[in-house]
Design a protein around this motif. Structure first.
Motif, short mmCIF file in Angstrom:
data_model
loop_
_atom_site.label_atom_id
_atom_site.label_comp_id
_atom_site.label_asym_id
_atom_site.label_seq_id
_atom_site.Cartn_x
_atom_site.Cartn_y
_atom_site.Cartn_z
N LEU A 1 0.82 -1.20 0.00
CA LEU A 1 0.00 0.00 0.00
C LEU A 1 0.87 1.26 0.00
CD1 LEU A 1 -2.62 -1.18 2.64
CD2 LEU A 1 -2.85 -1.19 0.14
N ALA A 2 0.46 2.22 -0.81
CA ALA A 2 1.25 3.45 -0.97
C ALA A 2 0.90 4.53 0.04
CB ALA A 2 1.06 4.00 -2.39
N SER A 3 -0.36 4.59 0.46
CA SER A 3 -0.82 5.74 1.24
C SER A 3 -1.68 5.34 2.43
CB SER A 3 -1.62 6.70 0.34
OG SER A 3 -0.86 7.09 -0.78
N ALA A 4 -1.43 4.17 2.98
CA ALA A 4 -2.27 3.68 4.08
C ALA A 4 -2.15 4.54 5.33
CB ALA A 4 -1.93 2.23 4.40
N ASP A 5 -1.06 5.30 5.46
CA ASP A 5 -0.90 6.17 6.62
C ASP A 5 -1.62 7.51 6.46
OD1 ASP A 5 0.79 7.05 4.62
OD2 ASP A 5 2.47 7.50 5.95
N PRO B 1 2.96 -6.67 9.56
CA PRO B 1 3.32 -5.52 10.41
C PRO B 1 4.82 -5.31 10.46
CG PRO B 1 2.84 -7.43 11.77
CD PRO B 1 2.51 -7.82 10.35
N GLY B 2 5.20 -4.06 10.46
CA GLY B 2 6.60 -3.70 10.63
C GLY B 2 6.74 -2.78 11.82
N LEU B 3 6.59 -1.48 11.61
CA LEU B 3 6.83 -0.49 12.66
C LEU B 3 6.03 -0.78 13.92
CD1 LEU B 3 8.38 2.19 13.20
CD2 LEU B 3 6.29 3.39 12.51
N MET B 4 4.78 -1.21 13.78
CA MET B 4 3.95 -1.38 14.97
C MET B 4 4.45 -2.54 15.84
SD MET B 4 0.40 -2.92 13.36
CE MET B 4 -0.47 -2.81 14.91
N ILE B 5 5.17 -3.49 15.27
CA ILE B 5 5.74 -4.56 16.08
C ILE B 5 6.74 -3.98 17.08
CG2 ILE B 5 7.41 -6.47 15.95
CD1 ILE B 5 4.61 -7.42 15.39
N TYR B 6 7.37 -2.87 16.72
CA TYR B 6 8.39 -2.26 17.57
C TYR B 6 7.81 -1.16 18.47
CZ TYR B 6 10.97 -5.05 14.35
OH TYR B 6 11.41 -6.13 13.61
N GLY B 7 6.48 -1.03 18.43
CA GLY B 7 5.79 -0.17 19.38
C GLY B 7 5.56 1.25 18.95
N ALA B 8 5.80 1.57 17.69
CA ALA B 8 5.58 2.92 17.19
C ALA B 8 4.43 2.92 16.19
CB ALA B 8 6.84 3.49 16.55
N SER B 9 3.81 4.07 16.04
CA SER B 9 2.67 4.20 15.13
C SER B 9 3.09 4.83 13.81
CB SER B 9 1.60 5.09 15.77
OG SER B 9 0.61 5.44 14.82
N PRO B 10 2.60 4.28 12.69
CA PRO B 10 2.84 4.93 11.40
C PRO B 10 1.82 6.01 11.09
CG PRO B 10 1.64 2.90 11.06
CD PRO B 10 1.87 3.01 12.56
N MET B 11 0.80 6.15 11.94
CA MET B 11 -0.30 7.07 11.65
C MET B 11 0.01 8.46 12.20
SD MET B 11 -1.97 4.75 10.13
CE MET B 11 -3.56 5.47 9.70
N PRO B 12 -0.18 9.50 11.38
CA PRO B 12 0.12 10.86 11.84
C PRO B 12 -0.75 11.23 13.04
CG PRO B 12 -1.10 10.89 9.76
CD PRO B 12 -0.72 9.47 10.02
N GLY B 13 -0.13 11.89 14.01
CA GLY B 13 -0.87 12.37 15.17
C GLY B 13 -1.15 11.31 16.21
N GLN B 14 -0.68 10.09 16.01
CA GLN B 14 -0.89 9.02 16.98
C GLN B 14 0.44 8.42 17.39
OE1 GLN B 14 -3.65 6.36 14.85
NE2 GLN B 14 -5.13 6.76 16.47
N THR B 15 0.55 8.08 18.66
CA THR B 15 1.72 7.34 19.13
C THR B 15 1.34 5.88 19.26
OG1 THR B 15 1.20 7.58 21.47
CG2 THR B 15 2.48 9.35 20.44
N GLY B 16 2.35 5.03 19.43
CA GLY B 16 2.07 3.63 19.65
C GLY B 16 1.20 3.42 20.87
N ALA B 17 1.45 4.20 21.93
CA ALA B 17 0.66 4.05 23.16
C ALA B 17 -0.82 4.32 22.90
CB ALA B 17 1.20 4.98 24.23
N ASP B 18 -1.12 5.25 22.00
CA ASP B 18 -2.52 5.53 21.67
C ASP B 18 -3.23 4.30 21.09
OD1 ASP B 18 -2.17 8.20 22.42
OD2 ASP B 18 -1.64 8.82 20.38
N LEU B 19 -2.44 3.40 20.50
CA LEU B 19 -2.98 2.21 19.86
C LEU B 19 -2.84 0.96 20.72
CD1 LEU B 19 -1.36 2.93 16.38
CD2 LEU B 19 -3.77 3.27 16.98
#
Length: 359
Positions: free
Chosen positions: A162-166, A212-230
């Motif tokens: 996916l090109a723009s999922a974030d 999953p890539g980044l989220m496995i390491y506890g960070a969020s790829p989504m703008p304005g959100q941290t991993g903790a938010d998820l």
């Protein structure tokens, strides 16, 4: 010897985050990305932790990364996301029991040279709109013909990226999923679509497999959100220590190019970390750090081995105090945004000088 810069990796956090992926995509199998040295966290420790937690497969970029894992006795399925680039690599992939992501016809030709009976596990990568790697959507019938002509090949599935999922408001992700589904209508074999952003933001991308890539390491790829938010747990804590603390009068300038001026009498701390460790010069004055549990700010340019910090918010700071660059209390997503980059680059940019420890 006392390390100047330490990255502490919480392996239990990786296992927790795998559980979050499974809750978000309960009907999907999980192929976790451990490429780029486990996103800078250490590929072998990360792979061991994920294998122990029952991950269905791992993904790496290239043969060298896969061989490193096999030599470390990682036994679960491993997929080569960029496939193979020579006949020698093709043979080695078969020997190492790797799943080869095939994205172009020249790679098919390499694998065919191994013989019709060679036992090759493959994924076919389809370009649904990313326009980086992958067969055109119209090539699916031709690929099915290739499979019929290679009795030793096992199809593990069809994959796209996916090109723009974030970008939650960008409908192109939905369009990509629809193109992929249409091209494979009536075609057997598992599908894999969702990366971390796809898993989080797009239920239609949670196909038979998620990656999953980044989220496995506890960070969020989504703008304005941290991993903790998820509900994710950051796996990396990066720390240095103060090696100098001095007071300067108003008007004194700090560091190279005199780029920061003390607005009043100011306590300045020097931490033993710099761009030779992976703290890039894009970490401008004002970027956050923490000393003694209090937020402070970079003051002046990052040097090769040192950063300077405005300690007015931590007036009791002393030489030897730990300096948190990012971690649970100071999310990597926030620091990346302040530095004009993304968490991926922070994690992957750490150098060999950083001391890693695992718990």
């Amino acid at each position: 010897m006392i390390p100047r810069v330490t990255a502490t990796i919480d392996l239990a956090a990786l296992q927790h985050n795998l559980g979050v992926v499974r809750r978000l995509a309960p009907r999907s199998r999980v192929m976790a990305a451990v490429k780029a040295n486990g996103y800078g966290h250490g590929a072998i420790p990360a792979a061991r932790a994920l294998e122990a937690a029952g991950v269905d497969a791992l993904a790496v970029a290239c043969l060298e990364e896969a061989v490193e894992l096999r030599r470390a006795h990682i036994h679960c399925p491993i997929a080569l996301l960029e496939g193979v680039i020579s006949e020698e690599e093709a043979a080695q992939a078969v020997y190492q029991r790797l799943q080869v992501v095939v994205h172009d016809h020249w790679q098919i030709e390499l694998l065919q040279r191994l013989g019709r009976d060679a036992q090759v596990g493959i994924w076919f990568k389809i370009d649904s709109g990313m326009h980086r790697l992958g067969f055109p959507l119209t090539d699916v019938p031709r690929l099915l013909d290739v499979l019929r002509a290679q009795p030793g090949w096992t199809l593990h599935g069809w994959i796209t990226h996916l090109a723009s999922a974030d970008e939650p408001d960008n409908g192109f992700t939905r369009e990509q999923v629809a193109r992929f589904d249409a091209a494979l209508s009536g075609v057997s074999g598992p599908r894999s679509i969702g990366n971390s952003a796809g898993i989080i933001g797009w239920p239609e991308a949670r196909a038979d497999w998620v990656r999953p890539g980044l989220m496995i390491y506890g960070a969020s790829p989504m703008p304005g959100q941290t991993g903790a938010d998820l509900g994710l747990k950051p796996a990396m804590r990066l720390e240095s220590r103060l090696i100098a603390v001095r007071d300067f009068e108003a008007g004194e300038t700090i560091g190279y190019a005199q780029s920061w001026t003390c607005p009043e009498r100011t306590r300045i701390g020097v931490a033993a970390v710099g761009y030779a460790d992976g703290i890039h010069r894009t970490f401008r004055s004002g970027t956050a750090a923490m000393v003694g549990g209090r937020r402070v700010a970079y003051a002046g340019r990052v040097s090769m081995d040192m950063i300077t910090l405005d300690l007015r918010q931590a007036p009791d700071a002393q030489v030897g105090d730990p300096v948190l660059l990012w971690g649970e209390e100071l999310p990597a997503e926030e620091i990346a945004a302040q530095a004009g980059t993304i968490p991926y680059e922070l994690f992957c940019g750490l150098t060999q000088r950083v001391h890693f420890r695992y718990r």
